[in-house]
Design a protein around this motif. Sequence first.
Motif, PDB file in Angstrom:
ATOM      1  N   HIS A 138      -3.590  -2.847  -7.134  1.00  0.00           N
ATOM      2  CA  HIS A 138      -4.586  -3.264  -8.116  1.00  0.00           C
ATOM      3  C   HIS A 138      -5.938  -3.562  -7.475  1.00  0.00           C
ATOM      4  N   LEU A 139      -6.002  -3.492  -6.162  1.00  0.00           N
ATOM      5  CA  LEU A 139      -7.250  -3.773  -5.452  1.00  0.00           C
ATOM      6  C   LEU A 139      -8.194  -2.583  -5.554  1.00  0.00           C
ATOM      7  N   THR A 140      -9.453  -2.862  -5.818  1.00  0.00           N
ATOM      8  CA  THR A 140     -10.437  -1.806  -5.964  1.00  0.00           C
ATOM      9  C   THR A 140     -10.957  -1.349  -4.605  1.00  0.00           C
ATOM     10  N   ALA A 141     -11.581  -0.183  -4.583  1.00  0.00           N
ATOM     11  CA  ALA A 141     -12.231   0.292  -3.360  1.00  0.00           C
ATOM     12  C   ALA A 141     -13.344  -0.680  -2.989  1.00  0.00           C
ATOM     13  N   GLY A 142     -13.379  -1.067  -1.719  1.00  0.00           N
ATOM     14  CA  GLY A 142     -14.382  -2.005  -1.252  1.00  0.00           C
ATOM     15  C   GLY A 142     -14.009  -3.459  -1.455  1.00  0.00           C
ATOM     16  N   SER A 143     -12.806  -3.722  -1.929  1.00  0.00           N
ATOM     17  CA  SER A 143     -12.396  -5.107  -2.166  1.00  0.00           C
ATOM     18  C   SER A 143     -12.148  -5.838  -0.847  1.00  0.00           C
ATOM     19  N   ARG A 144     -12.103  -7.159  -0.935  1.00  0.00           N
ATOM     20  CA  ARG A 144     -11.928  -7.989   0.250  1.00  0.00           C
ATOM     21  C   ARG A 144     -10.811  -9.014   0.019  1.00  0.00           C
ATOM     22  N   ILE A 145     -10.064  -9.283   1.068  1.00  0.00           N
ATOM     23  CA  ILE A 145      -9.010 -10.284   1.047  1.00  0.00           C
ATOM     24  C   ILE A 145      -9.342 -11.321   2.108  1.00  0.00           C
ATOM     25  N   VAL A 146      -9.348 -12.584   1.718  1.00  0.00           N
ATOM     26  CA  VAL A 146      -9.633 -13.678   2.643  1.00  0.00           C
ATOM     27  C   VAL A 146      -8.464 -14.655   2.582  1.00  0.00           C
ATOM     28  N   THR A 147      -7.919 -15.009   3.742  1.00  0.00           N
ATOM     29  CA  THR A 147      -6.783 -15.925   3.814  1.00  0.00           C
ATOM     30  C   THR A 147      -7.201 -17.176   4.582  1.00  0.00           C
ATOM     31  N   THR A 148      -6.986 -18.333   3.959  1.00  0.00           N
ATOM     32  CA  THR A 148      -7.345 -19.590   4.597  1.00  0.00           C
ATOM     33  C   THR A 148      -6.301 -19.975   5.633  1.00  0.00           C
ATOM     34  N   ALA A 149      -6.693 -19.936   6.892  1.00  0.00           N
ATOM     35  CA  ALA A 149      -5.833 -20.346   8.003  1.00  0.00           C
ATOM     36  C   ALA A 149      -6.340 -21.694   8.506  1.00  0.00           C
ATOM     37  N   SER A 150      -6.267 -21.931   9.808  1.00  0.00           N
ATOM     38  CA  SER A 150      -6.750 -23.199  10.355  1.00  0.00           C
ATOM     39  C   SER A 150      -6.730 -23.129  11.876  1.00  0.00           C
ATOM     40  N   ALA A 151      -7.639 -23.886  12.480  1.00  0.00           N
ATOM     41  CA  ALA A 151      -7.599 -24.044  13.936  1.00  0.00           C
ATOM     42  C   ALA A 151      -6.336 -24.764  14.377  1.00  0.00           C
TER      43      ALA A 151
END
Length: 303
Positions: A138-151
Amino acid sequence: MTTQPEAIAGVADVDCSETRALVTGSTSGIGRAAALALGRLGADVIVHGRDQEAGAAVVNELDALGSDGQFVRADFADPDAVRELAATVRRTTDGLDLLINNAGGFFRSGRLTDLGVEYTFHVNHLSPYLLTAELLDHLTAGSRIVTTASAAHQGTSLDLSRVQTLDEYSGMWAYSHSKLANILFSSELARRLDAADRDVVSNSIHPGAIPGSGFSRFLPGPIPRVLEALDGLPIVTSVAEGAAEILVPALSPRTATISGRYFSDQRPTQPSAPAQGTYAAQRLWNASADLLGIATPLAEGAE
């Protein structure tokens, strides 16, 4: 000094009027701040959380901004709820341009989910993995995925032998290990998207130490009161600054083609050595599919 995350991130001029975004864990803290920033920039935002009243409040704020907001409740300890969240996104949008995997937490006491998986690992890693897998088509061309991690990932290495047991449970280790998994997942996702010739980027972020995010409520003893007392001091990060860390890889033109990186202080940064392990990332990817009982996502050409 501005308090708007989009200004802090340098993306206040980005036009998001054609952007459809899902922000998990967006009824409070940095997720809420990021969702509202996206709304101010013109995006339509799907708000996720477990609290119906808090979710409705965020949607009302988005509506006041002229954004088309909707709330979807989903318990990230329940794979069926995650699947239903993904199904709702597919049903109510004709494509997703931005997926922000932000939901998660620190849990003092150990317990297993119905899958027999340690709760922190399941909520913080397995559910974002499953949600992303369910939305890949379902992700479009040029889409972005950001995942919150941590130090907080530093000081741990991948140990899959501990994700189905409560033996020697440590809340801090479980949290740190899940944040390591977030980084490994994000980088392996980027590698597999590239191998599949998908025009989608994936990055992870460290949002900073944020007393105002609500995270500190999970910590033991007097620590929550101490951290909340530090709010506003220059040694800690504000909620707006934490949300800005999300917005940089999510919206900035300068990060549009960057993928597989870990961001801290608004720029790509090297995580710990165990977080850079390609073999560990592949092991985690395959083991996660096995734990969920699903076919391995993006399997072709990735090994």
